[in-house]
Structure formats: structure tokens, C-alpha cells
Design a protein around this motif. Structure first.
Motif, mmCIF file in Angstrom:
data_model
loop_
_atom_site.group_PDB
_atom_site.id
_atom_site.type_symbol
_atom_site.label_atom_id
_atom_site.label_comp_id
_atom_site.label_asym_id
_atom_site.label_seq_id
_atom_site.Cartn_x
_atom_site.Cartn_y
_atom_site.Cartn_z
ATOM 1 N N PRO A 12 0.799 -1.234 0.000
ATOM 2 C CA PRO A 12 0.000 0.000 0.000
ATOM 3 C C PRO A 12 0.833 1.288 0.000
ATOM 4 N N ASP A 13 1.941 1.294 0.732
ATOM 5 C CA ASP A 13 2.742 2.521 0.817
ATOM 6 C C ASP A 13 4.205 2.317 0.397
ATOM 7 N N PHE A 14 4.477 1.238 -0.357
ATOM 8 C CA PHE A 14 5.860 0.916 -0.703
ATOM 9 C C PHE A 14 5.888 0.088 -1.979
#
Length: 56
Positions: A12-14
Motif C-alpha cells: 500500500p505505501d511501498f
């Protein structure tokens, strides 16, 4: 012995994108905390499956 790595893993964030090839040499992975060093090694070892890629 030859190691070829080409992998991609999304979180999600990487986003992890690695591509390298080594043969008969010492290799080290360096980077800041959270940069994907352990995740790269886990993918190479087969503990985590990348969305795209392979290692041989």
C-alpha cells in the motif's frame, strides 16, 4: 555460480523494484531502514512471492 534477480512487489505505501545479476563475486545489500533489503532477500529465498519477477 550466477544469480539473476528481477522482481517487483507492491505494498500500500511501498513499491519494491530490483534487478541485478552477479557471478562469482561477493555481493552486499546496503540501504536505509525500510528500503527493502530484507524484503529483497525474502523474495530471493522464496519466503515471499513477488507480484512480478524471478530469481535464478
Amino acid at each position: 555460480m550466477k544469480l539473476q534477480v528481477k522482481l517487483e512487489k507492491q505494498f500500500p505505501d511501498f513499491s519494491l523494484h530490483n534487478e541485478f545479476e552477479i557471478e562469482d563475486e561477493t555481493f552486499g545489500i546496503l540501504g536505509a531502514s525500510g528500503s527493502g533489503k530484507s524484503m529483497t532477500l525474502r523474495c530471493i529465498a522464496g519466503l515471499i512471492t513477488p507480484q512480478k519477477g524471478e530469481s535464478s
